[in-house]
Scaffold this active site. Sequence first.
Site, PDB file in Angstrom:
ATOM      1  CD  GLU A  44      -3.068  -1.179   2.349  1.00 22.57           C
ATOM      2  OE1 GLU A  44      -2.836  -0.608   3.196  1.00 22.57           O
ATOM      3  OE2 GLU A  44      -3.895  -2.118   2.173  1.00 22.57           O
ATOM      4  CD  GLU A  55      -4.803 -11.013  -6.416  1.00 23.04           C
ATOM      5  OE1 GLU A  55      -3.966  -9.980  -5.828  1.00 23.04           O
ATOM      6  OE2 GLU A  55      -5.508 -11.198  -6.239  1.00 23.04           O
TER       7      GLU A  55
END
Length: 138
Positions: A44, A55
């Site tokens: 993040e 992913e």
Amino acid sequence: MTDDELIEAARLAAQNSYAPYSQFAVGAALRFSDGRVVTGTNIENASYGMALCAETVAVAKAMADGIRGGLDAVAVTGPADRGGDEPITPCGRCRQVLNELAQLGSTDPDVLCVGPKEVKRLKLSQLLPLAFGPASLD
Ligand code: THU
């Protein structure tokens, strides 16, 4: 590597999750036909919208290592104490990113969506039907 080991690799990758804003650690593990396994976790950013999903990080790692196909299976794990009983499934953007690598090698990988009670095994083509991919630009 077995499916169970692939799931374990995704769980392990999630230990390196950088998710101080959502506290939602995600792990991903990609298995290739030559036996290679590449993992990723979410990263993040203080500018929230810049978050990178697990992913997508895994696909970027694989492609940066020169991998261009042979994607055989993907495992995705979420935090044990969030998200209810339903297995986690890749977000829409990640489905598209996974599809690029899958189509490059003409595979339709199994996506192992891991939940607290069950593992849902879906084909990427089920998660992203009628996908727009490299061949669409021919
Ligand atoms: N996240 C993933 O890593 N993969 C997904 O497929 C869905 C969402 C991450 C993004 C963000 O860091 C956190 O989960 C909460 O949305």
